[in-house]
Design a protein around this motif. Structure first.
Motif, mmCIF file in Angstrom:
data_model
loop_
_atom_site.group_PDB
_atom_site.id
_atom_site.type_symbol
_atom_site.label_atom_id
_atom_site.label_comp_id
_atom_site.label_asym_id
_atom_site.label_seq_id
_atom_site.Cartn_x
_atom_site.Cartn_y
_atom_site.Cartn_z
ATOM 1 N N SER A 189 -13.781 -39.089 -29.766
ATOM 2 C CA SER A 189 -12.588 -39.870 -29.950
ATOM 3 C C SER A 189 -11.880 -39.320 -31.510
ATOM 4 N N ASN A 190 -12.662 -38.736 -32.216
ATOM 5 C CA ASN A 190 -12.313 -38.046 -33.813
ATOM 6 C C ASN A 190 -12.897 -36.898 -33.813
ATOM 7 N N PRO A 191 -12.367 -35.754 -33.205
ATOM 8 C CA PRO A 191 -12.683 -34.299 -33.788
ATOM 9 C C PRO A 191 -13.122 -33.885 -35.092
ATOM 10 N N ASP A 192 -12.115 -34.793 -35.914
ATOM 11 C CA ASP A 192 -12.097 -34.771 -37.211
ATOM 12 C C ASP A 192 -13.090 -35.699 -38.022
ATOM 13 N N LEU A 193 -13.931 -36.056 -37.361
ATOM 14 C CA LEU A 193 -14.877 -37.304 -37.874
ATOM 15 C C LEU A 193 -15.233 -37.284 -39.240
ATOM 16 N N VAL A 194 -15.752 -35.986 -39.604
ATOM 17 C CA VAL A 194 -16.521 -36.026 -40.890
ATOM 18 C C VAL A 194 -15.393 -36.001 -41.947
ATOM 19 N N GLU A 195 -13.963 -35.468 -41.746
ATOM 20 C CA GLU A 195 -13.073 -35.767 -42.566
ATOM 21 C C GLU A 195 -12.553 -37.118 -42.917
ATOM 22 N N ARG A 196 -12.603 -37.827 -41.650
ATOM 23 C CA ARG A 196 -12.090 -39.200 -41.653
ATOM 24 C C ARG A 196 -13.265 -40.091 -42.367
ATOM 25 N N LEU A 197 -14.500 -39.817 -42.162
ATOM 26 C CA LEU A 197 -15.744 -40.370 -42.972
ATOM 27 C C LEU A 197 -15.455 -40.243 -44.318
ATOM 28 N N ARG A 198 -15.103 -39.108 -44.824
ATOM 29 C CA ARG A 198 -15.097 -38.677 -46.183
ATOM 30 C C ARG A 198 -13.738 -39.248 -46.912
ATOM 31 N N GLN A 199 -12.680 -39.651 -46.156
ATOM 32 C CA GLN A 199 -11.628 -40.137 -46.706
ATOM 33 C C GLN A 199 -11.560 -41.509 -46.698
ATOM 34 N N GLY A 200 -12.654 -42.221 -45.737
ATOM 35 C CA GLY A 200 -12.558 -43.422 -45.419
ATOM 36 C C GLY A 200 -11.479 -43.999 -44.382
#
Length: 121
Positions: free
Chosen positions: A83-94
């Motif tokens: 559900s979050n193809p950009d998961l790594v970026e989301r985790l980096r950004q909080g």
């Protein structure tokens, strides 16, 4: 034979194969991290001679905490990646993560699979 005795025996046997890793679902897949009474997965993990991949309802904080404690070497975040193809970026950004409905998993077209909005922060 108790579940822990079974687990110990199985891990001893797996160790003879020099496996690349052990990927273990901690609890009931996708529903709960509740472990059956009398079972200590952290004890079983320490018996395994190779890398251990934890799996089941992890978030970033839990992954970091369990990694720092030496309880996992890596973590599987399968449903979060769906559900979050950009998961790594989301985790980096909080940034908040999206939770995909189960019916969107693995097929049925783009709806709910590749149409998630990117994280914004």
């Amino acid at each position: 034979m108790s579940p822990m005795r079974h687990g110990r025996y199985l891990i001893e046997q797996l160790n003879t194969f020099n496996l690349a890793y052990l990927h273990f679902v901690e609890g009931a897949t996708a529903t709960s991290r509740v472990i059956p009474e009398g079972v200590d997965l952290d004890v079983l993990r320490k018996l395994f001679n190779g890398p251990f991949i934890g799996n089941n309802n992890y978030d970033l904080e839990m992954a970091i905490d369990r990694r720092e404690a030496g309880l996992i070497d890596a973590v599987a975040l399968g449903r979060l990646f769906i559900s979050n193809p950009d998961l790594v970026e989301r985790l980096r950004q909080g940034a908040d993560v999206a939770i995909a409905p189960r019916e969107a998993y693995y097929g049925g077209g783009a709806k709910g699979y590749i149409d998630w909005p990117k994280a914004t922060n």
